[in-house]
Design a protein around this motif. Sequence first.
Motif, short mmCIF file in Angstrom:
data_model
loop_
_atom_site.label_atom_id
_atom_site.label_comp_id
_atom_site.label_asym_id
_atom_site.label_seq_id
_atom_site.Cartn_x
_atom_site.Cartn_y
_atom_site.Cartn_z
N LYS A 212 -6.49 -5.16 13.78
CA LYS A 212 -5.47 -4.24 14.22
C LYS A 212 -4.56 -4.92 15.49
O LYS A 212 -3.82 -4.67 15.50
N MET B 162 -8.18 7.56 3.56
CA MET B 162 -9.06 6.74 4.38
C MET B 162 -9.91 7.57 5.63
O MET B 162 -11.07 7.08 6.03
N VAL C 236 -3.09 -8.03 -1.51
CA VAL C 236 -2.37 -8.63 -0.45
C VAL C 236 -3.33 -9.58 0.49
O VAL C 236 -2.86 -10.30 1.47
N TYR D 295 -12.42 -4.15 12.20
CA TYR D 295 -11.05 -3.40 12.01
C TYR D 295 -10.18 -3.59 13.15
O TYR D 295 -8.91 -3.78 13.26
N ILE E 230 -7.67 -1.65 4.68
CA ILE E 230 -8.80 -1.04 4.39
C ILE E 230 -9.87 -0.84 5.58
O ILE E 230 -9.75 -1.62 6.57
N ILE F 70 -4.98 10.11 11.00
CA ILE F 70 -4.10 10.56 10.01
C ILE F 70 -4.91 11.07 8.95
O ILE F 70 -5.51 10.20 8.30
N TYR G 274 0.64 -1.93 -4.64
CA TYR G 274 -1.05 -1.31 -4.73
C TYR G 274 -2.21 -2.35 -5.09
O TYR G 274 -1.75 -3.32 -5.64
N ILE H 264 -0.37 7.07 3.86
CA ILE H 264 0.72 6.65 4.87
C ILE H 264 1.79 5.88 4.16
O ILE H 264 3.10 6.36 4.37
N MET I 156 1.40 -1.95 10.48
CA MET I 156 0.74 -0.68 10.68
C MET I 156 -0.34 -0.92 11.45
O MET I 156 -1.56 -1.68 10.66
N GLY J 293 0.83 -1.22 0.01
CA GLY J 293 -0.21 -0.14 -0.17
C GLY J 293 0.91 1.44 0.10
O GLY J 293 0.42 2.23 0.54
N ASN K 243 -5.30 1.32 -7.97
CA ASN K 243 -5.19 2.58 -8.55
C ASN K 243 -3.98 2.91 -9.20
O ASN K 243 -2.84 3.21 -8.61
N THR L 26 -7.23 -8.45 4.54
CA THR L 26 -6.53 -7.31 3.92
C THR L 26 -5.77 -6.89 4.97
O THR L 26 -4.58 -6.42 4.55
P1 NAP Z 1 -5.25 4.76 1.74
O1 NAP Z 1 -4.76 6.33 1.91
O2 NAP Z 1 -6.77 4.29 1.97
O3 NAP Z 1 -4.26 3.72 1.28
C1 NAP Z 1 -4.25 2.60 1.28
C2 NAP Z 1 -3.30 1.70 0.34
O4 NAP Z 1 -3.51 0.46 0.53
C3 NAP Z 1 -3.43 2.10 -1.09
O5 NAP Z 1 -2.00 2.17 -1.48
C4 NAP Z 1 -4.25 0.81 -1.53
O6 NAP Z 1 -3.99 0.66 -3.03
C5 NAP Z 1 -3.64 -0.24 -0.64
N1 NAP Z 1 -4.48 -1.27 -0.97
C6 NAP Z 1 -5.65 -1.40 -0.16
N2 NAP Z 1 -6.12 -2.67 -0.22
C7 NAP Z 1 -5.20 -3.36 -0.61
C8 NAP Z 1 -5.17 -4.85 -1.31
N3 NAP Z 1 -6.11 -5.58 -0.98
N4 NAP Z 1 -4.01 -5.27 -1.70
C9 NAP Z 1 -2.85 -4.28 -1.92
N5 NAP Z 1 -3.25 -3.18 -1.58
C10 NAP Z 1 -4.24 -2.53 -1.09
O7 NAP Z 1 -4.82 4.14 3.66
P2 NAP Z 1 -4.09 4.90 4.96
O8 NAP Z 1 -4.75 6.04 5.36
O9 NAP Z 1 -2.53 5.16 4.33
O10 NAP Z 1 -3.79 3.69 5.67
C11 NAP Z 1 -2.35 2.83 5.53
C12 NAP Z 1 -2.42 2.02 6.71
O11 NAP Z 1 -2.42 2.69 7.87
C13 NAP Z 1 -3.88 1.00 6.91
O12 NAP Z 1 -3.37 -0.18 7.22
C14 NAP Z 1 -4.63 1.61 7.92
O13 NAP Z 1 -5.37 0.73 8.46
C15 NAP Z 1 -3.65 2.33 8.84
N6 NAP Z 1 -4.13 3.22 9.63
C16 NAP Z 1 -4.50 4.60 9.16
C17 NAP Z 1 -5.01 5.48 9.94
C18 NAP Z 1 -5.45 6.87 9.42
O14 NAP Z 1 -5.91 7.52 9.92
N7 NAP Z 1 -5.36 7.22 7.89
C19 NAP Z 1 -4.93 5.38 11.37
C20 NAP Z 1 -4.43 4.09 11.94
C21 NAP Z 1 -4.06 3.23 11.03
P3 NAP Z 1 -4.64 1.34 -4.06
O15 NAP Z 1 -4.35 2.66 -4.21
O16 NAP Z 1 -4.47 0.45 -5.11
O17 NAP Z 1 -6.21 1.02 -3.69
#
Ligand code: NAP
Length: 242
Positions: free
Chosen positions: A158, A191, A63, A154, A92, A187, A35, A16, A139, A11, A38, A112
Amino acid sequence: MSENKVALITGGSRGIGKACAIELAKAGYNIAISYAGNEEAANKTIEELKALNIKAKSYKFDVSNKEDCTKAVDEIIKDFEKINVLVNNAGITRDGLFLRMNAENWESVINTNLNSAFYMTSPIIKTMIKQRNGCIINMSSIVGIMGNVGQANYAAAKAGLIGFTKSLAKELGSRNIRINAIAPGFIQTDMTKNLDTEKIAEHIPLKRLGQPEDIAKTVKFLAEDAPYITGQIIGVDGGLVI
Ligand code: NAP
């Protein structure tokens, strides 16, 4: 073999993961990102990474699928010859109150966000054992520590990553492989784009949401400057969980 260390960030095309890829590239790592679909975002990230004068390549695979992960890891090791840092970051959400949560939304989030870490880490750990070094960063989330309404799937995934992290750290410390997790708070990424940021910020001691770079700096610290840290869950949440 290239002198540069190699990092694989699942991802790593957006949010992130992208920030982690850029931070590690700035530290001189060659970078593999994965990825899901996208392509445009992945291509843009690769361009930005290559502008930092390192080798960078993207890999499209799911993944949540064990065979896809195994094949992709094979290909990445062929292309890059080694993997020093693995960031299990792809994730996700499929939110909904538990009473209305169907098995599909439960399973897609567990596959995932949690099973993916097993699918990616299993083949890579063999390479890291041969190399006699490695750093894995999972993560997780503050939701894995606190739970959250509408996120039973979720939170379970986690929290699972936290147990996974601690167990692997105990098993693999003697092989010079460190495994840590990061528990981000809120963050600003795709998402979280639909959340009421002002309202959330009021409850955060540092009075702001985090930026992807806040997480990326911690990833770089764990990878480069933390040789005696393993099995830890590092909260990067502006003080939300104290
Ligand atoms: P994001 O902006 O939605 O980006 C998600 C990334 O994961 C993208 O590169 C997406 O690829 C890829 N992805 C999703 N499903 C996948 C799959 N089945 N196989 C391969 N790649 C996949 O998410 P983010 O906010 O950066 O979050 C990143 C991580 O941090 C996640 O594990 C999330 O749970 C964790 N996290 C986020 C937050 C927050 O506030 N944002 C807080 C706590 C934890 P595509 O672009 O091709 O879809």
